[in-house]
Write a protein that holds these residues in place. Structure first.
Motif, PDB file in Angstrom:
ATOM      1  N   TRP A   1      15.752   2.510  -7.622  1.00 28.42           N
ATOM      2  CA  TRP A   1      16.538   2.640  -8.850  1.00 28.42           C
ATOM      3  C   TRP A   1      18.007   2.956  -8.562  1.00 28.42           C
ATOM      4  N   ASN A   2      18.358   3.074  -7.259  1.00 27.47           N
ATOM      5  CA  ASN A   2      19.772   3.260  -6.934  1.00 27.47           C
ATOM      6  C   ASN A   2      20.122   2.516  -5.640  1.00 27.47           C
ATOM      7  N   ASP A   3      21.410   2.372  -5.411  1.00 28.77           N
ATOM      8  CA  ASP A   3      21.876   1.582  -4.272  1.00 28.77           C
ATOM      9  C   ASP A   3      21.591   2.251  -2.931  1.00 28.77           C
ATOM     10  N   GLU A   4      21.549   3.574  -2.911  1.00 31.14           N
ATOM     11  CA  GLU A   4      21.269   4.288  -1.663  1.00 31.14           C
ATOM     12  C   GLU A   4      19.864   3.956  -1.161  1.00 31.14           C
ATOM     13  N   GLN A   5      18.914   3.905  -2.068  1.00 30.75           N
ATOM     14  CA  GLN A   5      17.550   3.534  -1.679  1.00 30.75           C
ATOM     15  C   GLN A   5      17.506   2.098  -1.150  1.00 30.75           C
ATOM     16  N   ALA A   6      18.227   1.213  -1.826  1.00 27.18           N
ATOM     17  CA  ALA A   6      18.262  -0.186  -1.388  1.00 27.18           C
ATOM     18  C   ALA A   6      18.836  -0.302   0.021  1.00 27.18           C
TER      19      ALA A   6
ATOM     20  N   MET B   1       0.848  -1.199   0.000  1.00 27.79           N
ATOM     21  CA  MET B   1       0.000   0.000   0.000  1.00 27.79           C
ATOM     22  C   MET B   1       0.876   1.239   0.000  1.00 27.79           C
ATOM     23  N   CYS B   2       0.619   2.149  -0.922  1.00 28.03           N
ATOM     24  CA  CYS B   2       1.402   3.381  -1.000  1.00 28.03           C
ATOM     25  C   CYS B   2       1.250   4.195   0.274  1.00 28.03           C
ATOM     26  N   MET B   3       2.366   4.705   0.777  1.00 31.51           N
ATOM     27  CA  MET B   3       2.367   5.503   1.989  1.00 31.51           C
ATOM     28  C   MET B   3       2.680   6.981   1.722  1.00 31.51           C
ATOM     29  N   TYR B   4       3.140   7.295   0.526  1.00 31.83           N
ATOM     30  CA  TYR B   4       3.372   8.686   0.117  1.00 31.83           C
ATOM     31  C   TYR B   4       4.252   9.459   1.099  1.00 31.83           C
ATOM     32  N   SER B   5       5.240   8.779   1.646  1.00 34.97           N
ATOM     33  CA  SER B   5       6.041   9.380   2.714  1.00 34.97           C
ATOM     34  C   SER B   5       7.541   9.365   2.441  1.00 34.97           C
ATOM     35  N   ALA B   6       7.932   8.976   1.243  1.00 31.03           N
ATOM     36  CA  ALA B   6       9.355   8.930   0.903  1.00 31.03           C
ATOM     37  C   ALA B   6       9.821  10.276   0.353  1.00 31.03           C
ATOM     38  N   ILE B   7      11.108  10.533   0.443  1.00 31.42           N
ATOM     39  CA  ILE B   7      11.728  11.717  -0.158  1.00 31.42           C
ATOM     40  C   ILE B   7      12.776  11.241  -1.149  1.00 31.42           C
ATOM     41  N   GLU B   8      12.615  11.657  -2.407  1.00 23.52           N
ATOM     42  CA  GLU B   8      13.511  11.186  -3.481  1.00 23.52           C
ATOM     43  C   GLU B   8      13.570   9.652  -3.523  1.00 23.52           C
ATOM     44  N   GLY B   9      12.425   9.043  -3.247  1.00 24.63           N
ATOM     45  CA  GLY B   9      12.342   7.591  -3.309  1.00 24.63           C
ATOM     46  C   GLY B   9      12.889   6.854  -2.110  1.00 24.63           C
ATOM     47  N   MET B  10      13.398   7.576  -1.111  1.00 23.38           N
ATOM     48  CA  MET B  10      14.065   6.941   0.033  1.00 23.38           C
ATOM     49  C   MET B  10      13.076   6.615   1.156  1.00 23.38           C
ATOM     50  N   PRO B  11      12.982   5.343   1.570  1.00 21.85           N
ATOM     51  CA  PRO B  11      12.207   5.028   2.766  1.00 21.85           C
ATOM     52  C   PRO B  11      12.903   5.601   3.994  1.00 21.85           C
ATOM     53  N   ASN B  12      12.136   5.826   5.048  1.00 25.36           N
ATOM     54  CA  ASN B  12      12.680   6.511   6.226  1.00 25.36           C
ATOM     55  C   ASN B  12      12.123   5.901   7.512  1.00 25.36           C
TER      56      ASN B  12
ATOM     57  N   GLU C   1      10.588   8.090 -12.917  1.00 28.61           N
ATOM     58  CA  GLU C   1       9.302   8.416 -13.552  1.00 28.61           C
ATOM     59  C   GLU C   1       8.307   7.260 -13.454  1.00 28.61           C
ATOM     60  N   GLY C   2       8.717   6.173 -12.802  1.00 29.53           N
ATOM     61  CA  GLY C   2       7.807   5.060 -12.575  1.00 29.53           C
ATOM     62  C   GLY C   2       6.994   5.199 -11.304  1.00 29.53           C
ATOM     63  N   ARG C   3       7.327   6.181 -10.487  1.00 28.97           N
ATOM     64  CA  ARG C   3       6.581   6.387  -9.245  1.00 28.97           C
ATOM     65  C   ARG C   3       5.190   6.971  -9.523  1.00 28.97           C
ATOM     66  N   ILE C   4       4.245   6.637  -8.665  1.00 29.53           N
ATOM     67  CA  ILE C   4       2.902   7.203  -8.782  1.00 29.53           C
ATOM     68  C   ILE C   4       2.925   8.666  -8.376  1.00 29.53           C
ATOM     69  N   THR C   5       3.630   8.959  -7.280  1.00 22.50           N
ATOM     70  CA  THR C   5       3.730  10.323  -6.767  1.00 22.50           C
ATOM     71  C   THR C   5       5.179  10.622  -6.381  1.00 22.50           C
ATOM     72  N   ASN C   6       5.429  11.884  -6.068  1.00 23.34           N
ATOM     73  CA  ASN C   6       6.751  12.281  -5.568  1.00 23.34           C
ATOM     74  C   ASN C   6       7.066  11.660  -4.211  1.00 23.34           C
ATOM     75  N   GLY C   7       6.036  11.194  -3.504  1.00 22.95           N
ATOM     76  CA  GLY C   7       6.239  10.625  -2.175  1.00 22.95           C
ATOM     77  C   GLY C   7       6.374   9.115  -2.160  1.00 22.95           C
TER      78      GLY C   7
END
Length: 348
Positions: free
Chosen positions: A72-77, A22-33, A61-67
């Motif tokens: 797509w990068n190792d930092e997010q992983a 379920m989308c949480m719309y709470s990430a910044i630049e794709g990063m979970p927190n 550009e595959g994200r539904i929203t900015n949040g």
């Protein structure tokens, strides 16, 4: 049965409860927190057999929203790794991730398309917007499709490296892979459009590519929309045929939802309204399925499993309301379920 274990490849789930992505719309630049750590961690403490992290973009550009989250990068992983490690260290839950590309339904907020300045150009199989008045999506070239297949593969590899147990491919709810499946959103005349086989090609190529980086310790699920509730659109018979192809491609389970691709489609919603779709696909395609759609009670979930309508119970809104759904159900029915040692005094 709800509290019996089940194996997919070498991964054993402690019970049949699954937290739906379920989308949480709470990430910044794709990063979970930290929000995501608490969100997923609390459901793991609640005894859920499998958690699936929200639809996560394989490209920006595959994200539904900015949040929305991305991988797509190792930092997010690496940010996801902290969450995965917590789940593994402090519960018996397994954790998966849903890899996604929103296609023409990307670049939105609160269900409405945002400007190019705030968002980005959307892409699709054909230049057909989801809603009237939205920007015309860019029609993907064959070369661009091939590039996205590689992006799904790279994202799956990052997810495996981050420690995720299960990979799910999002091919439902009107997002990019679903857009290719439907004759209402795909009017291409090349090898990715026209016939049923051509419209399935992109998804099957993604499945093959992702499976190349998975082993016996990493099952592969695919979420589909069994029907889009529209005349001449994708329907349940198409889904059965697709599920048969997915089984041949070594997909372990089909997560059966519905709708999302046709704006304004009329859907009759009631408790368990999508369960018959999962049942038909399970029976006729001979593949494990997950049932989803307003499943809120232990008795209801148990009946679905006992009837052989599905193998897993995917829960969304109810597990938002009650992170301890699995534990609560086990206490009510006197079944065995993980219980956090820190909370033992509350067990009786």
């Amino acid at each position: 049965m709800l509290y019996s274990p089940i194996k997919f490849r070498n991964i054993e789930l402690q019970n049949r409860w699954v937290m739906s992505p379920m989308c949480m719309y709470s990430a910044i630049e794709g990063m979970p927190n930290d929000f995501h750590l608490v969100h997923y961690g609390s459901r793991a403490q609640g005894g859920t057999g499998l958690l699936i992290a929200e639809a996560t973009g394989v490209v920006p550009e595959g994200r539904i929203t900015n949040g929305c989250t991305g991988i797509w990068n190792d930092e997010q992983a690496e940010s996801f790794r902290r969450i995965v490690d917590f789940v593994h260290q402090h519960s018996k839950s397994k954790i998966g991730i849903q890899l996604a590309h929103a296609g023409r339904k990307a670049s939105t907020w609160n269900g409405k398309q945002i400007s190019l300045e705030e968002g980005w150009q959307t892409v699709a199989p054909s230049p057909i917007p989801y809603m009237e008045g939205e920007r015309i999506p860019h029609e993907l070239s064959v070369e661009e499709i091939n590039g996205l297949v590689q992006k799904f593969k790279e994202a799956a590899q990052r997810a495996v490296n981050a420690g995720f147990d299960v990979i799910e491919i999002h091919a439902a709810h009107g997002y990019l892979l679903h857009q290719f499946l439907s004759p209402l959103s795909n009017n291409r005349t090349d090898e990715y459009g026209g016939s049923f086989e051509n419209r399935c090609r992109f998804l099957l190529e993604v499945v093959e590519a992702v499976n190349e980086v998975l082993d016996d310790n990493h099952p592969l699920f695919v979420r589909i929309s069994a029907t889009e509730y529209a005349e001449n659109g994708w329907d349940l018979d198409d889904s059965v045929k697709l599920a048969q192809l997915l089984k041949e491609k070594k997909v372990d389970l089909v997560d059966v939802s519905s709708g999302g691709n046709i704006h304004g489609a009329r859907i009759s919603v009631f408790d368990g309204y999508q369960v018959p779709f999962a049942a038909k696909i399970r029976k006729e395609a001979g593949i494990a399925t997950g049932a989803v759609g307003l499943i809120t009670e232990v008795k209801q979930a148990e009946e679905i499993l006992q009837k052989g309508d599905a193998d897993l119970i995917f829960v969304a809104r109810e597990i938002l309301r009650n992170p301890y759904l699995a534990i609560k159900g086990a206490l009510e029915t006197h079944e065995e379920c993980f219980f956090p040692k820190q909370y033992e005094r509350a067990k009786k």
